[in-house]
Design a protein around this motif. Structure first.
Motif, PDB file in Angstrom:
ATOM      1  N   GLY A  32       0.862  -1.215   0.066  1.00  0.00           N
ATOM      2  CA  GLY A  32       0.068   0.072  -0.145  1.00  0.00           C
ATOM      3  C   GLY A  32       0.849   1.312   0.006  1.00  0.00           C
ATOM      4  N   LEU A  33       2.165   1.133  -0.590  1.00  0.00           N
ATOM      5  CA  LEU A  33       2.759   2.347  -0.307  1.00  0.00           C
ATOM      6  C   LEU A  33       2.541   3.194  -1.831  1.00  0.00           C
ATOM      7  N   THR A  34       2.934   4.487  -1.715  1.00  0.00           N
ATOM      8  CA  THR A  34       2.736   5.251  -2.810  1.00  0.00           C
ATOM      9  C   THR A  34       3.944   5.544  -3.772  1.00  0.00           C
ATOM     10  N   THR A  35       3.674   5.501  -5.033  1.00  0.00           N
ATOM     11  CA  THR A  35       4.485   5.584  -5.897  1.00  0.00           C
ATOM     12  C   THR A  35       5.551   6.706  -5.631  1.00  0.00           C
ATOM     13  N   ALA A  36       6.888   6.497  -6.044  1.00  0.00           N
ATOM     14  CA  ALA A  36       7.952   7.625  -6.035  1.00  0.00           C
ATOM     15  C   ALA A  36       7.791   8.673  -4.649  1.00  0.00           C
ATOM     16  N   THR A  37       7.603   7.687  -3.641  1.00  0.00           N
ATOM     17  CA  THR A  37       7.845   8.424  -2.282  1.00  0.00           C
ATOM     18  C   THR A  37       8.911   7.663  -1.407  1.00  0.00           C
ATOM     19  N   THR A  38       9.610   8.271  -0.431  1.00  0.00           N
ATOM     20  CA  THR A  38      10.525   7.750   0.331  1.00  0.00           C
ATOM     21  C   THR A  38      10.050   7.526   1.801  1.00  0.00           C
ATOM     22  N   TYR A  39      10.456   6.319   2.064  1.00  0.00           N
ATOM     23  CA  TYR A  39       9.924   6.073   3.581  1.00  0.00           C
ATOM     24  C   TYR A  39      10.983   5.547   4.258  1.00  0.00           C
ATOM     25  N   ASP A  40      11.111   5.585   5.698  1.00  0.00           N
ATOM     26  CA  ASP A  40      11.788   5.125   6.568  1.00  0.00           C
ATOM     27  C   ASP A  40      11.176   4.002   7.409  1.00  0.00           C
TER      28      ASP A  40
END
Length: 100
Positions: free
Chosen positions: A69-77
């Motif tokens: 369920g992550l968003t395209t072209a997004t950075t996550y820690d």
């Protein structure tokens, strides 16, 4: 020291509690547009809490987790903690992932 004195001083005793070991070597696989798989070294007898951007998002009974369920072209820690008998470790190393 008599027992009356000991009872009065009881509130000042420091109780040390040993926390579980922190999960080591958290790594992320190659992210897709909406997912990434995380893996880490297992901690004996532990379940795990998964954190994304400093917020707990889920738990895992094994030493891997597929974040969806992550968003395209997004950075996550991401970080992980071990939980043994209700006690939570300090967080693992942080991994930063950018989706495609």
């Amino acid at each position: 020291m008599d027992l009356k004195h000991l009872a009065r001083q009881q509130g000042s005793f420091l109780i040390k509690k040993l926390l579980p070991n922190s999960p080591a070597n958290l790594t992320a696989g190659t992210p897709t547009v909406t997912t990434v798989t995380l893996t880490w070294d297992a901690v004996s007898g532990a379940s795990y809490r998964i954190y994304r951007n400093n917020t707990q998002i889920d738990t895992s009974e094994t030493n891997s987790y597929k974040a969806t369920g992550l968003t395209t072209a997004t950075t996550y820690d991401f970080e992980v903690t071990a939980v043994v008998n209700g006690d939570e470790s300090v967080r693992s190393n942080k991994v930063t992932v950018t989706t495609e």
